[in-house]
Design a protein around this motif. Structure first.
Motif, short mmCIF file in Angstrom:
data_model
loop_
_atom_site.label_atom_id
_atom_site.label_comp_id
_atom_site.label_asym_id
_atom_site.label_seq_id
_atom_site.Cartn_x
_atom_site.Cartn_y
_atom_site.Cartn_z
N GLU A 44 -45.16 77.23 -11.80
CA GLU A 44 -45.26 75.82 -12.65
C GLU A 44 -46.48 76.10 -13.68
OE1 GLU A 44 -46.52 71.33 -12.28
OE2 GLU A 44 -45.60 72.20 -10.50
N ASN A 45 -47.53 76.79 -13.45
CA ASN A 45 -48.47 77.19 -14.64
C ASN A 45 -47.95 78.16 -15.48
OD1 ASN A 45 -50.33 75.39 -13.25
ND2 ASN A 45 -51.20 77.16 -12.08
N PHE A 46 -47.00 78.99 -15.23
CA PHE A 46 -46.59 79.99 -15.79
C PHE A 46 -45.29 79.72 -16.43
CE2 PHE A 46 -44.10 84.08 -16.71
CZ PHE A 46 -45.02 84.68 -17.53
N TYR A 47 -44.83 78.66 -16.35
CA TYR A 47 -43.28 78.28 -16.77
C TYR A 47 -43.03 78.15 -18.15
CZ TYR A 47 -38.79 76.29 -16.33
OH TYR A 47 -37.28 75.97 -16.34
N ASP A 48 -44.08 77.57 -18.93
CA ASP A 48 -43.82 77.53 -20.55
C ASP A 48 -43.68 78.82 -21.04
OD1 ASP A 48 -43.85 74.63 -20.51
OD2 ASP A 48 -46.02 74.42 -21.20
N ASP A 49 -44.49 79.66 -20.57
CA ASP A 49 -44.44 81.31 -21.01
C ASP A 49 -43.19 81.87 -20.70
OD1 ASP A 49 -46.82 81.10 -22.20
OD2 ASP A 49 -47.90 81.91 -20.60
N PHE A 50 -42.69 81.48 -19.10
CA PHE A 50 -41.44 82.15 -18.79
C PHE A 50 -40.34 81.77 -19.37
CE2 PHE A 50 -37.98 81.96 -15.84
CZ PHE A 50 -37.85 83.20 -15.05
N LYS A 51 -40.25 80.46 -20.20
CA LYS A 51 -39.17 79.97 -20.95
C LYS A 51 -39.05 80.94 -22.25
CE LYS A 51 -40.21 75.65 -20.45
NZ LYS A 51 -40.36 74.24 -20.66
N THR A 52 -39.90 81.56 -22.67
CA THR A 52 -40.00 82.51 -23.87
C THR A 52 -39.65 83.96 -23.44
OG1 THR A 52 -42.26 83.16 -23.88
CG2 THR A 52 -41.89 81.14 -24.86
N ILE A 53 -39.33 84.18 -22.42
CA ILE A 53 -38.99 85.83 -21.99
C ILE A 53 -37.75 86.10 -22.42
CG2 ILE A 53 -39.12 87.36 -20.19
CD1 ILE A 53 -41.16 85.88 -18.82
N ASP A 54 -37.58 87.17 -22.98
CA ASP A 54 -36.12 87.68 -23.32
C ASP A 54 -35.71 88.53 -22.20
OD1 ASP A 54 -33.69 88.78 -24.51
OD2 ASP A 54 -34.64 89.70 -25.94
N PHE A 55 -34.54 88.14 -21.52
CA PHE A 55 -33.94 88.61 -20.26
C PHE A 55 -32.71 89.65 -20.71
CE2 PHE A 55 -36.43 85.41 -18.15
CZ PHE A 55 -37.00 86.15 -17.28
N THR A 56 -32.67 89.65 -22.15
CA THR A 56 -31.46 90.56 -22.53
C THR A 56 -31.44 91.83 -21.78
OG1 THR A 56 -31.22 89.21 -24.43
CG2 THR A 56 -30.09 91.53 -24.41
N ASN A 57 -30.38 92.44 -21.14
CA ASN A 57 -30.33 93.58 -20.28
C ASN A 57 -31.26 93.78 -19.22
OD1 ASN A 57 -28.58 94.84 -22.30
ND2 ASN A 57 -30.40 95.28 -23.76
N LYS A 58 -31.78 92.59 -18.65
CA LYS A 58 -32.34 92.49 -17.29
C LYS A 58 -31.62 91.93 -16.30
CE LYS A 58 -36.95 92.07 -19.71
NZ LYS A 58 -37.17 93.68 -19.38
N THR A 59 -31.71 92.50 -15.09
CA THR A 59 -30.96 92.27 -13.84
C THR A 59 -31.99 91.61 -13.06
OG1 THR A 59 -29.23 94.20 -14.12
CG2 THR A 59 -29.71 93.06 -11.92
N VAL A 60 -31.51 90.55 -12.38
CA VAL A 60 -32.61 89.61 -11.86
C VAL A 60 -31.95 89.28 -10.47
CG1 VAL A 60 -34.42 87.60 -11.89
CG2 VAL A 60 -33.55 88.98 -13.95
N ALA A 61 -32.67 89.35 -9.31
CA ALA A 61 -32.22 88.64 -8.12
C ALA A 61 -33.36 87.66 -7.69
CB ALA A 61 -32.18 89.96 -7.07
N LEU A 62 -33.14 86.68 -7.27
CA LEU A 62 -33.90 85.45 -6.82
C LEU A 62 -33.81 85.08 -5.51
CD1 LEU A 62 -32.59 83.25 -10.00
CD2 LEU A 62 -35.07 84.03 -9.96
#
Length: 169
Positions: free
Chosen positions: A66-84
């Motif tokens: 939650e504290n990092f979420y505003d920064d998280f929303k600015t990350i470019d995930f192009t060409n990144k593979t993500v598992a959650l």
């Protein structure tokens, strides 16, 4: 083999325990970073990521996320593979079950990322979830319920890792 970044947030220690189990089970080179100290630059160092968190109260992100979420929303995930993967309580908070996974997934997709490791909703009893993919019986990632189904955690982790591990090589 590329290095995978595993970034997690944990308030009670349960997500941290699941993270350690993932590291023990998966056969890829992983760098683990706690969400409490993660930076935008950490995300740029990896093409492949595993993100883990719990959902709190009425669908809130784990506090570090939650504290990092505003920064998280600015990350470019192009060409990144993500598992959650996410931890939640399907009975106590059935209308918000693993919502945090859905909140992160929404940003990842919007910002160009590819999500792997989607997980069936079949063995869960919940009302609503932001993590559920619309019109599908799948979550955006692995759902863990240590409150009500702790006996299934190891089996779920092994199966999920078996699905994502080949995609990281």
């Amino acid at each position: 083999m590329k290095k995978v970044g595993l970034i997690y947030g944990s308030d009670t220690g349960m997500t941290e325990e699941v993270t350690h189990t993932i590291v023990d089970l998966i056969d890829v080179d992983i760098e683990v970073i706690e969400a409490s100290v993660v930076s935008i630059n950490d995300f740029s160092r990896f093409d492949q990521l595993i993100l883990g968190l719990s959902t709190w109260y009425d669908g809130d992100l784990q506090s570090d996320w939650e504290n990092f979420y505003d920064d998280f929303k600015t990350i470019d995930f192009t060409n990144k593979t993500v598992a959650l993967f996410g931890l939640g309580d399907q009975y106590g908070y059935g209308e918000y079950f693993i919502d945090g996974v859905g909140m992160l997934a929404e940003v990842i997709i919007k910002n160009g990322g590819k999500i792997i490791g989607k997980w069936s909703t079949d063995t869960y009893d919940f009302t609503e979830s932001k993590a559920k993919i619309e019109n599908e019986d799948l979550f955006y990632g692995l759902a863990i319920d240590e409150d009500n189904q702790p006996e299934l955690t190891q089996e779920r982790l092994e199966k999920w890792i078996g699905e994502i591990e080949p995609l990281f090589n």
